[in-house]
Write a protein that holds these residues in place. Structure first.
Motif, short mmCIF file in Angstrom:
data_model
loop_
_atom_site.label_atom_id
_atom_site.label_comp_id
_atom_site.label_asym_id
_atom_site.label_seq_id
_atom_site.Cartn_x
_atom_site.Cartn_y
_atom_site.Cartn_z
N GLY A 128 0.87 -1.10 0.01
CA GLY A 128 -0.05 0.41 -0.03
C GLY A 128 1.00 1.02 -0.35
N VAL A 129 2.05 1.32 -1.01
CA VAL A 129 2.55 2.58 -1.07
C VAL A 129 2.80 3.51 -1.66
N ARG A 130 2.00 4.39 -0.52
CA ARG A 130 1.01 5.59 -1.88
C ARG A 130 2.00 7.52 -1.98
N SER A 131 2.55 6.51 -1.05
CA SER A 131 3.68 8.54 -0.70
C SER A 131 5.40 8.32 -1.08
N TYR A 132 6.03 9.09 -1.37
CA TYR A 132 6.97 8.64 -1.13
C TYR A 132 7.91 9.53 -0.79
N PRO A 133 9.52 9.72 -0.44
CA PRO A 133 9.63 7.91 -0.13
C PRO A 133 8.86 7.39 1.40
N SER A 134 8.88 6.12 0.80
CA SER A 134 8.46 5.23 1.97
C SER A 134 8.91 4.39 2.31
N TYR A 135 9.22 4.39 3.36
CA TYR A 135 10.93 3.85 4.41
C TYR A 135 9.65 2.21 4.99
N LEU A 136 9.89 0.88 4.72
CA LEU A 136 9.51 0.06 5.27
C LEU A 136 10.45 -0.84 5.71
N PHE A 137 10.20 -1.40 7.30
CA PHE A 137 10.55 -2.09 7.62
C PHE A 137 10.31 -3.74 7.65
N LEU A 138 10.73 -4.51 7.22
CA LEU A 138 9.57 -5.77 7.14
C LEU A 138 10.70 -6.73 8.17
N ASN A 139 10.82 -8.39 8.16
CA ASN A 139 11.13 -9.40 8.60
C ASN A 139 10.87 -10.29 8.02
N GLY A 140 11.95 -11.42 7.46
CA GLY A 140 12.34 -12.51 6.47
C GLY A 140 10.98 -13.04 5.78
N ASP A 141 10.16 -12.43 6.60
CA ASP A 141 9.03 -13.15 6.42
C ASP A 141 8.54 -12.16 5.29
N GLY A 142 8.74 -11.06 4.81
CA GLY A 142 8.30 -10.46 4.48
C GLY A 142 6.03 -9.12 5.37
N GLU A 143 6.79 -9.87 6.62
CA GLU A 143 5.48 -8.99 7.14
C GLU A 143 6.40 -7.58 8.42
N VAL A 144 5.52 -6.66 7.66
CA VAL A 144 5.89 -5.23 8.17
C VAL A 144 5.71 -5.19 9.63
N VAL A 145 6.81 -4.31 9.92
CA VAL A 145 7.65 -4.40 11.05
C VAL A 145 7.37 -2.72 12.20
N MET A 146 7.54 -1.87 10.56
CA MET A 146 7.14 -0.66 10.70
C MET A 146 7.24 -0.41 9.81
N THR A 147 6.51 1.40 9.24
CA THR A 147 6.79 1.61 8.32
C THR A 147 6.94 3.53 8.88
N ASN A 148 7.58 4.09 7.81
CA ASN A 148 8.00 5.48 8.24
C ASN A 148 7.91 6.39 6.57
N TYR A 149 7.65 7.50 6.41
CA TYR A 149 7.78 8.61 5.62
C TYR A 149 8.32 9.67 5.20
N GLY A 150 8.52 9.67 4.23
CA GLY A 150 9.07 11.72 3.81
C GLY A 150 10.55 11.51 3.73
N TYR A 151 11.28 12.77 4.23
CA TYR A 151 12.07 13.74 3.96
C TYR A 151 12.32 13.63 5.43
N MET A 152 13.71 13.43 6.24
CA MET A 152 13.87 13.63 7.05
C MET A 152 15.94 14.01 7.56
N GLY A 153 16.36 14.81 8.52
CA GLY A 153 17.84 14.46 9.18
C GLY A 153 18.15 13.12 9.53
N GLU A 154 19.47 13.47 9.86
CA GLU A 154 20.18 12.40 9.95
C GLU A 154 19.76 11.84 11.55
N GLN A 155 19.10 12.81 12.46
CA GLN A 155 18.72 12.45 13.68
C GLN A 155 18.09 11.29 13.23
N ASP A 156 16.90 11.76 13.19
CA ASP A 156 15.81 11.50 13.01
C ASP A 156 15.41 10.03 12.07
#
Length: 390
Positions: free
Chosen positions: A96-124
């Motif tokens: 369901g990726v609809r905005s860019y950039p999107s960041y997907l964190f997935l486990n080895g089974d391809g299940e979503v662990v966490m998502t985030n999106y958008g431009y961000m700086g180093e610390q974030d």
């Protein structure tokens, strides 16, 4: 010998250069998941599009930063896919990726662990990676962990985000536990956004947080907006119960009976008319919309010209009552006076046509056609209107 040394130097240089960023796997999604499973790591996926400006800025400014590449290369199997090409299209559809950039964190089974999106700086950007690596997110089923009483703030915040769109009621329960744990802690801007999203009624547990933390919330919005939000919360359930989707009618009597004790007569009248100008066009009841719009926009100077233009457009399409069209003229004229566009000049021309001002209609139809042509927009409607005025 000299050529060999130069070649070795160039190879070393290119190798060093290639490592000056996050190490993205150059392989298929299936292989990325398999590698993550073998190495017992999460996948970090940069879901981008070739035309996306923030995506390019992340690649140029953030991915090469030493702290970023070190953390991501050490903790994840990293992958990048263009969501509009090849395998990326299937990935975009699956997650369901609809905005860019999107960041997907997935486990080895391809299940979503966490998502985030958008431009961000180093610390974030490092912070979201550490959040994704929270063992609670990868250990067992998150919903089951929640049911067992897990109250880790990072875990709850991520669980809220993951389910906000797909399972609102569950995410709302998560938010209640999260904000209960924030009673004596500072609310961040993101916290406030989440709180407002999960407050729909005075009976919600989060509503008390909304009231108790007013001082924090008005740091992010004006007191007037806070008060308006409070009014909307109080009467939201009344609004919902007043609507009859089948008949396309709002029960005014029921609304006033239940809303006035909550917010007073003046606020109730404003809220009812605001609800009508949104609801009635959606169900095609333009007779009731006409009455509501004339009441709601009675003091046109209090409204944005774009909102008035939308009302004028609906009148130009569906209303024939001359006194009502005169008001729509005023609304469209206000928009044109602010800035002439192909849209507002066309709408004004159309209203002038319906009110019998043929000369004015021709002037503004010509203007609409000219502006549309200059801006490379479709001028068909303006052209057809001009033809009808001959």
């Amino acid at each position: 010998m000299k050529k060999i040394l130069i070649a070795l130097f160039l190879s070393f240089f290119l190798l060093s250069f290639s490592q000056e960023s996050i190490n993205f796997e150059d392989t298929t999604f299936k292989e990325v998941l398999a590698k993550a499973k073998r190495e017992k790591k999460l996948v970090f996926m940069d879901a981008y599009a070739a035309w996306c400006g923030p995506c390019k800025l992340m690649e140029k400014n953030v991915f090469p930063l030493p702290a970023v590449r070190e953390y991501y290369n050490a903790n994840f199997i990293n992958a990048r896919f263009d969501m509009e090409k090849g395998e990326g299209r299937e990935i975009a559809m699956k997650y369901g990726v609809r905005s860019y950039p999107s960041y997907l964190f997935l486990n080895g089974d391809g299940e979503v662990v966490m998502t985030n999106y958008g431009y961000m700086g180093e610390q974030d950007f490092i912070a979201i990676a550490k959040e994704a690596n929270n063992p609670l997110l990868t250990k067992g089923n998150p919903k089951e962990l929640f049911q067992k009483g897990e109250s880790d703030p990072a875990f709850l915040l991520n669980l809220m985000r993951q389910n906000a769109q797909t399972d609102y009621e569950f995410a709302k329960k998560v938010s209640e536990r999260y904000f209960k744990g924030k009673v004596k802690q500072e609310l961040t801007r993101d916290d406030i956004g989440m709180l407002l999203y999960f407050v729909k009624s005075p009976s919600d547990l989060n509503y008390q947080i909304f009231k108790d933390r007013k001082a924090d919330i008005v740091q992010e919005m004006s007191d007037d907006i806070y008060q308006q939000f409070d009014v909307n919360i109080k009467i939201s359930k009344v609004m919902e119960s007043s609507l009859n989707q089948k008949t396309g009618v709002i029960n005014d009597e029921y609304f006033y009976k239940n809303a006035i004790p909550l917010v007073g007569k003046t606020e109730a009248e404003i809220a009812l008319n605001r609800m009508k100008v949104i609801f009635y066009p959606n169900v095609g009841n333009f007779k009731e919309y006409e009455k509501a719009a004339l009441m709601y926009y009675k003091n046109a100077e209090n409204f944005d010209s774009e909102e008035l233009l939308k009302a004028a457009w609906l009148f130009s399409e569906h209303i024939n009552n001359q006194p009502s069209l005169k008001k729509a003229e005023e609304w469209a004229e206000k928009s044109v006076m602010k800035s002439e566009t192909a849209e507002n000049t066309y709408i004004l021309a159309k209203i002038y046509t319906k009110t019998g001002k043929k000369a004015n209609a021709k002037i503004y139809a010509e203007m609409a056609k000219t502006i549309a042509t200059q801006q490379g927009k479709d001028a068909t409607s303006a052209t057809q209107l001009l033809e009808s005025l001959k």
